[in-house]
Design an enzyme around this catalytic site. Structure first.
Site, PDB file in Angstrom:
ATOM      1  N   ASP A  14       0.871  -1.183   0.000  1.00 52.35           N
ATOM      2  CA  ASP A  14       0.000   0.000   0.000  1.00 52.35           C
ATOM      3  C   ASP A  14       0.899   1.222   0.000  1.00 52.35           C
ATOM      4  O   ASP A  14       1.903   1.263   0.724  1.00 52.35           O
ATOM      5  CB  ASP A  14      -0.909  -0.021   1.244  1.00 52.35           C
ATOM      6  N   LEU A  50      -0.193   4.074   0.998  1.00 55.56           N
ATOM      7  CA  LEU A  50      -0.789   4.902   2.059  1.00 55.56           C
ATOM      8  C   LEU A  50      -1.321   6.229   1.520  1.00 55.56           C
ATOM      9  O   LEU A  50      -1.422   7.213   2.240  1.00 55.56           O
ATOM     10  CB  LEU A  50       0.210   5.127   3.222  1.00 55.56           C
ATOM     11  N   ASP A  68       4.348   1.735  -3.965  1.00 55.82           N
ATOM     12  CA  ASP A  68       3.321   2.042  -4.959  1.00 55.82           C
ATOM     13  C   ASP A  68       3.295   0.920  -5.996  1.00 55.82           C
ATOM     14  O   ASP A  68       4.350   0.459  -6.436  1.00 55.82           O
ATOM     15  CB  ASP A  68       3.693   3.378  -5.633  1.00 55.82           C
ATOM     16  N   SER A 120     -17.048  -3.060  -8.788  1.00 58.03           N
ATOM     17  CA  SER A 120     -18.058  -2.260  -8.086  1.00 58.03           C
ATOM     18  C   SER A 120     -19.385  -2.340  -8.817  1.00 58.03           C
ATOM     19  O   SER A 120     -19.430  -2.480 -10.049  1.00 58.03           O
ATOM     20  CB  SER A 120     -17.585  -0.809  -8.067  1.00 58.03           C
ATOM     21  N   TYR A 142     -14.150   7.079 -12.639  1.00 57.73           N
ATOM     22  CA  TYR A 142     -13.870   6.013 -11.659  1.00 57.73           C
ATOM     23  C   TYR A 142     -14.545   4.716 -12.093  1.00 57.73           C
ATOM     24  O   TYR A 142     -13.921   3.649 -12.162  1.00 57.73           O
ATOM     25  CB  TYR A 142     -14.360   6.432 -10.261  1.00 57.73           C
ATOM     26  N   LYS A 149     -13.118   0.700 -13.474  1.00 60.46           N
ATOM     27  CA  LYS A 149     -13.510  -0.648 -13.028  1.00 60.46           C
ATOM     28  C   LYS A 149     -13.972  -1.482 -14.227  1.00 60.46           C
ATOM     29  O   LYS A 149     -13.616  -2.657 -14.364  1.00 60.46           O
ATOM     30  CB  LYS A 149     -14.643  -0.560 -11.993  1.00 60.46           C
ATOM     31  N   PHE A 179     -21.611  -3.733  -3.651  1.00 63.12           N
ATOM     32  CA  PHE A 179     -22.649  -2.707  -3.624  1.00 63.12           C
ATOM     33  C   PHE A 179     -22.173  -1.598  -2.666  1.00 63.12           C
ATOM     34  O   PHE A 179     -21.129  -1.026  -2.929  1.00 63.12           O
ATOM     35  CB  PHE A 179     -24.031  -3.342  -3.391  1.00 63.12           C
ATOM     36  N   ASN A 236     -18.130  12.025   1.212  1.00 64.46           N
ATOM     37  CA  ASN A 236     -19.137  12.112   0.146  1.00 64.46           C
ATOM     38  C   ASN A 236     -20.237  11.087   0.357  1.00 64.46           C
ATOM     39  O   ASN A 236     -21.350  11.262  -0.124  1.00 64.46           O
ATOM     40  CB  ASN A 236     -18.498  11.809  -1.224  1.00 64.46           C
ATOM     41  N   LEU A 285     -22.879   8.377   2.281  1.00 67.18           N
ATOM     42  CA  LEU A 285     -23.906   8.573   3.304  1.00 67.18           C
ATOM     43  C   LEU A 285     -23.461   8.166   4.717  1.00 67.18           C
ATOM     44  O   LEU A 285     -23.621   8.938   5.671  1.00 67.18           O
ATOM     45  CB  LEU A 285     -25.168   7.788   2.906  1.00 67.18           C
TER      46      LEU A 285
HETATM   47  P1  NAD Z   1      -9.480   2.707   0.305  1.00 65.58           P
HETATM   48  O1  NAD Z   1      -9.105   3.996  -0.357  1.00 65.58           O
HETATM   49  O2  NAD Z   1      -9.740   2.739   1.766  1.00 65.58           O
HETATM   50  O3  NAD Z   1      -8.365   1.606   0.007  1.00 65.58           O
HETATM   51  C1  NAD Z   1      -7.612   1.575  -1.181  1.00 65.58           C
HETATM   52  C2  NAD Z   1      -6.148   1.478  -0.782  1.00 65.58           C
HETATM   53  O4  NAD Z   1      -5.348   1.414  -1.952  1.00 65.58           O
HETATM   54  C3  NAD Z   1      -5.689   2.680   0.037  1.00 65.58           C
HETATM   55  O5  NAD Z   1      -5.091   2.221   1.232  1.00 65.58           O
HETATM   56  C4  NAD Z   1      -4.678   3.369  -0.873  1.00 65.58           C
HETATM   57  O6  NAD Z   1      -3.651   3.993  -0.126  1.00 65.58           O
HETATM   58  C5  NAD Z   1      -4.192   2.217  -1.728  1.00 65.58           C
HETATM   59  N1  NAD Z   1      -3.670   2.585  -3.051  1.00 65.58           N
HETATM   60  C6  NAD Z   1      -4.273   3.352  -4.003  1.00 65.58           C
HETATM   61  N2  NAD Z   1      -3.496   3.430  -5.079  1.00 65.58           N
HETATM   62  C7  NAD Z   1      -2.388   2.689  -4.828  1.00 65.58           C
HETATM   63  C8  NAD Z   1      -1.221   2.394  -5.570  1.00 65.58           C
HETATM   64  N3  NAD Z   1      -1.015   2.877  -6.797  1.00 65.58           N
HETATM   65  N4  NAD Z   1      -0.285   1.613  -4.995  1.00 65.58           N
HETATM   66  C9  NAD Z   1      -0.451   1.118  -3.743  1.00 65.58           C
HETATM   67  N5  NAD Z   1      -1.536   1.369  -3.010  1.00 65.58           N
HETATM   68  C10 NAD Z   1      -2.492   2.145  -3.545  1.00 65.58           C
HETATM   69  O7  NAD Z   1     -10.736   2.131  -0.459  1.00 65.58           O
HETATM   70  P2  NAD Z   1     -11.694   0.917  -0.077  1.00 65.58           P
HETATM   71  O8  NAD Z   1     -13.023   1.489   0.241  1.00 65.58           O
HETATM   72  O9  NAD Z   1     -11.042   0.010   0.864  1.00 65.58           O
HETATM   73  O10 NAD Z   1     -11.836   0.233  -1.513  1.00 65.58           O
HETATM   74  C11 NAD Z   1     -11.014  -0.849  -1.907  1.00 65.58           C
HETATM   75  C12 NAD Z   1     -11.320  -1.200  -3.347  1.00 65.58           C
HETATM   76  O11 NAD Z   1     -12.704  -1.504  -3.479  1.00 65.58           O
HETATM   77  C13 NAD Z   1     -11.049  -0.051  -4.325  1.00 65.58           C
HETATM   78  O12 NAD Z   1     -10.531  -0.607  -5.515  1.00 65.58           O
HETATM   79  C14 NAD Z   1     -12.428   0.533  -4.571  1.00 65.58           C
HETATM   80  O13 NAD Z   1     -12.525   1.140  -5.833  1.00 65.58           O
HETATM   81  C15 NAD Z   1     -13.303  -0.720  -4.497  1.00 65.58           C
HETATM   82  N6  NAD Z   1     -14.680  -0.418  -4.137  1.00 65.58           N
HETATM   83  C16 NAD Z   1     -14.932   0.318  -3.001  1.00 65.58           C
HETATM   84  C17 NAD Z   1     -16.234   0.651  -2.675  1.00 65.58           C
HETATM   85  C18 NAD Z   1     -16.527   1.478  -1.454  1.00 65.58           C
HETATM   86  O14 NAD Z   1     -17.617   2.037  -1.365  1.00 65.58           O
HETATM   87  N7  NAD Z   1     -15.654   1.575  -0.473  1.00 65.58           N
HETATM   88  C19 NAD Z   1     -17.299   0.226  -3.494  1.00 65.58           C
HETATM   89  C20 NAD Z   1     -17.008  -0.531  -4.619  1.00 65.58           C
HETATM   90  C21 NAD Z   1     -15.688  -0.846  -4.932  1.00 65.58           C
HETATM   91  C1  UD1 Z   2     -21.356   6.361  -4.535  1.00 62.83           C
HETATM   92  C2  UD1 Z   2     -20.811   6.474  -5.920  1.00 62.83           C
HETATM   93  C3  UD1 Z   2     -20.496   5.070  -6.419  1.00 62.83           C
HETATM   94  C4  UD1 Z   2     -19.511   4.382  -5.488  1.00 62.83           C
HETATM   95  C5  UD1 Z   2     -20.088   4.375  -4.072  1.00 62.83           C
HETATM   96  C6  UD1 Z   2     -19.047   3.878  -3.124  1.00 62.83           C
HETATM   97  C7  UD1 Z   2     -21.793   8.498  -6.869  1.00 62.83           C
HETATM   98  C8  UD1 Z   2     -22.735   9.045  -7.884  1.00 62.83           C
HETATM   99  N1  UD1 Z   2     -21.753   7.156  -6.774  1.00 62.83           N
HETATM  100  O1  UD1 Z   2     -22.507   5.549  -4.602  1.00 62.83           O
HETATM  101  O2  UD1 Z   2     -19.944   5.125  -7.718  1.00 62.83           O
HETATM  102  O3  UD1 Z   2     -19.275   3.043  -5.893  1.00 62.83           O
HETATM  103  O4  UD1 Z   2     -20.434   5.713  -3.686  1.00 62.83           O
HETATM  104  O5  UD1 Z   2     -19.601   3.637  -1.876  1.00 62.83           O
HETATM  105  O6  UD1 Z   2     -21.090   9.239  -6.202  1.00 62.83           O
HETATM  106  N2  UD1 Z   2     -26.830  10.599   0.110  1.00 62.83           N
HETATM  107  C9  UD1 Z   2     -27.449  11.677   0.724  1.00 62.83           C
HETATM  108  N3  UD1 Z   2     -26.665  12.590   1.385  1.00 62.83           N
HETATM  109  C10 UD1 Z   2     -25.309  12.468   1.472  1.00 62.83           C
HETATM  110  C11 UD1 Z   2     -24.687  11.360   0.857  1.00 62.83           C
HETATM  111  C12 UD1 Z   2     -25.473  10.451   0.161  1.00 62.83           C
HETATM  112  O7  UD1 Z   2     -28.666  11.825   0.668  1.00 62.83           O
HETATM  113  O8  UD1 Z   2     -24.660  13.340   2.076  1.00 62.83           O
HETATM  114  C13 UD1 Z   2     -27.663   9.595  -0.571  1.00 62.83           C
HETATM  115  C14 UD1 Z   2     -27.351   9.426  -2.054  1.00 62.83           C
HETATM  116  O9  UD1 Z   2     -28.137  10.290  -2.840  1.00 62.83           O
HETATM  117  C15 UD1 Z   2     -27.711   7.938  -2.250  1.00 62.83           C
HETATM  118  C16 UD1 Z   2     -27.402   7.287  -0.899  1.00 62.83           C
HETATM  119  O10 UD1 Z   2     -27.391   8.359   0.037  1.00 62.83           O
HETATM  120  O11 UD1 Z   2     -29.098   7.814  -2.485  1.00 62.83           O
HETATM  121  C17 UD1 Z   2     -26.042   6.599  -0.874  1.00 62.83           C
HETATM  122  O12 UD1 Z   2     -25.045   7.509  -1.311  1.00 62.83           O
HETATM  123  P1  UD1 Z   2     -23.475   7.138  -1.274  1.00 62.83           P
HETATM  124  O13 UD1 Z   2     -23.136   6.608   0.058  1.00 62.83           O
HETATM  125  O14 UD1 Z   2     -22.725   8.313  -1.779  1.00 62.83           O
HETATM  126  O15 UD1 Z   2     -23.361   5.924  -2.294  1.00 62.83           O
HETATM  127  P2  UD1 Z   2     -23.816   5.818  -3.836  1.00 62.83           P
HETATM  128  O16 UD1 Z   2     -24.411   7.067  -4.330  1.00 62.83           O
HETATM  129  O17 UD1 Z   2     -24.605   4.575  -3.984  1.00 62.83           O
END
Ligand code: NAD
Ligand code: UD1
Length: 337
Positions: free
Chosen positions: A31, A33, A58, A124, A148, A152, A177, A197, A199
């Site tokens: 990672d 970081l 990295d 995702s 983004y 994926k 999800f 960003n 919820l």
């Molecule tokens: P996160 O940001 O907490 O974790 C990602 C990690 O990757 C971080 O620790 C970051 O420092 C590291 N990283 C990024 N670029 C790097 C690089 N070039 N080299 C080494 N390390 C690197 O995110 P997360 O929520 O744990 O998500 C993990 C994965 O799941 C991501 O690929 C994300 O796109 C995917 N994902 C997350 C969500 C979500 O809502 N959290 C939803 C769908 C998919």
């Molecule tokens: C968002 C991303 C999605 C990503 C996911 C990761 C967008 C358009 N989509 O999804 O690509 O994979 O996060 O977890 O950014 N909401 C509020 N107030 C807030 C925040 C969110 O009402 O301050 C609502 C949103 O309109 C949505 C729900 O809560 O209906 C969930 O939002 P969020 O947690 O941001 O997730 P996604 O929009 O599903």
């Protein structure tokens, strides 16, 4: 033999490292970081009373990645590393494409060099975009709506091409999800930079007094109460899904995609009310305009994961709220504490 976890210090990665260690796996993490702190891994080791090996590098640094494969007998890779902020990806798309895609190309090239062909990739539900109907099955058309999401989608295509070129590859694409919640210990959880960003972290920061009130983005969607509906999944359930995916790799499945969700959709108001019950704290909120790009309703059909991975989510919305709140209230400043 070890499992290499890229992005293992991050939110989902750290929870997965904990489950891997508890299941007796040797774990190596890379990672940079960029979006995490090493403290998450310290806590994973404290919680499990087991050690993992951490490389602060990295994935774009091919020499460093090669060194990791030279120094460790890696059997499989779980690839979490990537940038994930939708809004930011619109502003700096090249950084997103470079970091997410080039890093995956480098990782796969080095894996091939070292004859490691087992990969679990963090995809995702965002690859489906705004789905035409719900629940969403894995054969739905793709329609990512931002850079983004397109990283994926493109990585999924690249991994399919890789398998087509060499059937030694075994690749599980996990389409998450909405991951939320935290480990029940309250020691590890989501630690977003700046104002969240998403919820859940927004609600927990309102509850702990760091933010004033929640903006609910729209109450005129065609859903049961007009607010957006999502499939929230507890991060510990999600982590366990990765262990099931590792098992699947042993069956030489080729490339296979799974939705990881609960199959239940909850609205923003459902979440607020459940969180209030779980925490005993009232969440002030106001209804504002819709957030551009948001879908009305998105939830999974998780049937394929149940049938083929033997996985289904065990934790419900109340657990997700209670555990998010424990993490946030015990660590108001995340890992800075
Ligand atoms: P996160 O940001 O907490 O974790 C990602 C990690 O990757 C971080 O620790 C970051 O420092 C590291 N990283 C990024 N670029 C790097 C690089 N070039 N080299 C080494 N390390 C690197 O995110 P997360 O929520 O744990 O998500 C993990 C994965 O799941 C991501 O690929 C994300 O796109 C995917 N994902 C997350 C969500 C979500 O809502 N959290 C939803 C769908 C998919
Ligand atoms: C968002 C991303 C999605 C990503 C996911 C990761 C967008 C358009 N989509 O999804 O690509 O994979 O996060 O977890 O950014 N909401 C509020 N107030 C807030 C925040 C969110 O009402 O301050 C609502 C949103 O309109 C949505 C729900 O809560 O209906 C969930 O939002 P969020 O947690 O941001 O997730 P996604 O929009 O599903």
């Amino acid at each position: 033999m070890s499992i290499l976890v890229t992005g293992g210090a991050g939110y989902i990665g750290s929870h997965t490292c904990l489950e891997l260690l508890n299941a007796g796996h040797d774990v190596v993490v890379i990672d940079n970081l960029d979006n995490s702190k090493e403290e998450s891994l310290n806590r994973v080791q404290q919680l499990t009373h087991k050690k993992l090996k951490f490389y602060h590098n990295d994935l774009l640094d091919v020499t460093a990645v090669r060194r990791i494969f030279k120094e460790n007998r890696i059997n499989s890779v779980i690839h979490f590393a990537g940038l994930k902020a939708v809004g930011e990806s619109n502003q700096i798309p090249l950084r997103y494409y470079h970091n997410n895609i080039t890093a995956t190309l480098i990782l796969c090239a080095v894996m091939s060099e070292f004859n490691v062909f087992n990969l679990v990739f963090s995809s995702s539900a965002t690859v489906y975009g705004d789905p035409a109907r719900v629940p969403v099955t894995e054969d739905f058309p793709f329609g990512p709506t931002n850079p983004y999401g397109r990283t994926k989608y493109m990585i999924e295509l690249i991994l399919r091409d890789l398998y087509a070129s060499n059937p030694l590859w075994n690749i599980v694409l996990l389409r998450y999800f909405n991951p939320v919640g935290a480990h029940t210990s309250g020691r590890i959880g989501e630690d977003p930079n700046g104002i969240p960003n998403n919820l859940f972290p927004y609600i927990t920061q309102v509850a702990v007094g760091k933010l004033e009130s929640l903006s609910v983005f729209g109450n005129n969607y065609p859903t049961h109460d007009g607010t957006g509906v999502r499939d929230y999944i507890h991060v510990v359930d999600l982590a366990i899904g990765h262990l099931k995916a590792l098992q699947k790799l042993k069956e030489n499945p080729g490339v296979v995609a799974y939705n990881l969700g609960t199959g239940r959709g909850y609205s923003v108001l459902d979440v607020i009310h459940t969180f209030e019950k779980a925490s005993g704290i009232q969440i002030p909120y106001k209804i504002v305009d819709r957030r551009p790009g948001d879908a009305a309703s998105c939830y999974a059909d998780p049937g394929k994961a149940k049938q083929e991975l033997g996985w289904s989510a065990a934790k419900g919305l109340h657990d997700m709220c209670a555990d998010s709140w424990r993490w946030q209230s015990d660590n108001p400043d995340g890992y800075e504490d």
